[in-house]
Motif scaffolding. Structure first.
Motif, short mmCIF file in Angstrom:
data_model
loop_
_atom_site.label_atom_id
_atom_site.label_comp_id
_atom_site.label_asym_id
_atom_site.label_seq_id
_atom_site.Cartn_x
_atom_site.Cartn_y
_atom_site.Cartn_z
N ILE A 1 0.91 -1.16 -0.04
CA ILE A 1 0.04 0.05 0.01
C ILE A 1 0.90 1.39 0.08
CG2 ILE A 1 -1.60 1.35 1.46
CD1 ILE A 1 -2.94 -1.20 2.36
N MET A 2 2.02 1.23 1.10
CA MET A 2 2.98 2.30 0.79
C MET A 2 3.66 2.75 -0.58
SD MET A 2 3.45 4.54 3.60
CE MET A 2 3.25 3.69 4.70
N LEU B 1 9.02 4.98 -0.64
CA LEU B 1 9.53 6.18 -1.57
C LEU B 1 10.19 5.19 -2.46
CD1 LEU B 1 10.07 8.76 -2.25
CD2 LEU B 1 11.82 8.98 -0.28
N ALA B 2 10.96 4.32 -2.10
CA ALA B 2 11.89 3.73 -3.05
C ALA B 2 11.13 3.10 -3.99
CB ALA B 2 12.82 2.69 -2.15
N LEU B 3 9.99 2.11 -3.80
CA LEU B 3 9.30 1.54 -4.66
C LEU B 3 8.72 2.71 -5.72
CD1 LEU B 3 7.80 -1.13 -2.36
CD2 LEU B 3 9.41 -1.67 -4.33
N GLY B 4 8.25 3.48 -5.02
CA GLY B 4 7.43 4.59 -5.84
C GLY B 4 8.65 5.51 -6.66
N ALA C 1 13.30 -5.48 -1.65
CA ALA C 1 12.87 -4.20 -1.02
C ALA C 1 12.80 -4.83 0.80
CB ALA C 1 11.80 -3.51 -1.18
N GLU C 2 12.17 -5.94 0.86
CA GLU C 2 12.04 -6.40 2.09
C GLU C 2 13.34 -7.06 2.72
OE1 GLU C 2 8.80 -9.43 2.38
OE2 GLU C 2 7.12 -7.90 1.82
N THR C 3 14.32 -7.55 1.91
CA THR C 3 15.54 -8.10 2.30
C THR C 3 16.46 -7.04 2.62
OG1 THR C 3 15.13 -10.04 0.96
CG2 THR C 3 17.42 -9.53 1.55
#
Length: 352
Positions: free
Chosen positions: A105-106, A226-229, A296-298
């Motif tokens: 969602i973020m 923010l990184a994914l965006g 990202a999660e890692t």
């Protein structure tokens, strides 16, 4: 074809798709020339009898098709156990998936906030300096390796600015969790829906008014979002720009101009038709985020679904791989169904 028959035809493809994904995933894992049982045990000292007992428990002493049937049957009956964590696979997935939902969602919010306005502005200012910089941003976002951007953001916002937290994940209090989980017994249908939403820690904290948990969650997740965006926003901006310019060049837009329609009305007509490819890409991106943004999660040390699947792959954890793939397949199928529904609403011709 009506909307109902359109949806029935789409839903009929669910089961074959999920089984096919599980089968292909299993064959790829099975083809790896390694002993998964020894990978589970690691450096522990274990005698031959104990190893053979584990192999027999998970059918690794049987042909591959019996192994696959055992894993899928155990998964669907809820009896499949993680051989490393020694917990039920569904317990692991249901613990980690709500965390991934928060990340998704973020990331989706930042992607939409960054990508859609930039694409709109680039189309409005076609061939201007603004359009040039938007296209450069889209190119950089599409070509930059994800982990490079992640580490630069960590260096700047965490190491130097101290504006975020990278360790741990906040959860609502046990009293809050109990009150949310008790809703189905009070309101049968709506209660189950609300309980499912409340299982996401951030939403559950909102329902209970634990705003400190909400603020702490945002502090920990805004950087991954923010990184994914930044990575996906460039792609969305380019698609919005191209789709909008393509719609503005169509004959119905020229006809609308000839009739003297106001500019904002013309843009509204163009936006509706330009939104179809944007919905496709946004749906795919959101489905990918819900399936676990593994890198990202890692990198950000988030204990979500993506990190769980990554750890399962590195340890040849077949039960966890099958369980994670099962959930990922369901997520993608559901997201695609929602996208198809939005398609059919935006353009009724797609139903035919």
């Amino acid at each position: 074809m009506g909307l109902g028959r359109f949806l029935v035809r789409r839903i009929a493809t669910f089961i074959p798709t999920i089984i096919g994904v599980l089968f292909v995933t299993y064959l790829i894992a099975y083809a790896i020339p390694a002993d998964p049982v020894r990978a589970w045990v690691g450096e522990k000292l274990m005698n031959r009898e104990a190893l053979e007992e584990i192999r027999a428990k998970y059918k690794f002493d049987a042909p591959w098709y019996e192994q696959f049937a055992f894993l899928v049957t155990s998964l669907l009956t809820g009896n499949l156990e993680d051989p490393i964590q020694h917990r039920n696979i569904f317990d692991e997935l249901f613990y980690r998936f709500p965390i991934t939902v928060e990340v998704a969602i973020m990331g989706f919010i930042f992607t939409a906030i960054i990508g859609i306005p930039l694409g709109f502005i680039a189309a409005l200012k076609k061939d201007s300096i603004v359009d040039f910089f938007v296209r450069i941003f889209a190119l950089v976002g599409s070509s930059l390796p994800a982990f490079v951007l992640y580490y630069f953001l960590i260096l700047f916002l965490f190491t130097y600015m101290h504006t975020t937290v990278l360790a741990g994940m906040p959860f609502p209090s046990q009293t809050c969790i109990a009150s949310v989980s008790s809703l189905p017994s009070k309101i049968p249908v709506i209660g189950h829906i609300v309980s499912a939403i409340g299982s996401v820690p951030m939403f559950g904290a909102m329902m209970c008014g634990e705003w400190g948990v909400v603020a702490d969650t945002f502090r920990r997740l805004y950087l991954p979002g923010l990184a994914l965006g930044l990575l996906d926003g460039g792609l969305i901006a380019r698609i919005v720009r191209n789709s909008l310019l393509d719609s503005l060049s169509q004959e119905y837009i020229q006809y609308a101009k000839a009739r003297g329609l106001r500019k904002n009305r013309i843009w509204m007509h163009a936006l509706k038709n330009a939104s179809i490819p944007v919905v496709t890409v946004l749906g795919t991106l959101f489905g990918g985020l819900l399936s676990g943004a593994i890198v990202a999660e890692t990198v950000f040390n988030i204990p979500g679904l993506g990190r769980y699947i990554y750890n399962a792959i590195t340890r040849l954890n077949f039960p966890a791989i099958i369980g994670g793939t099962f959930l990922v397949a369901i997520v993608y199928v559901m997201v695609n169904l929602i996208v198809d529904i939005i398609y059919a609403v935006l353009d009724p011709r797609i139903r035919y």
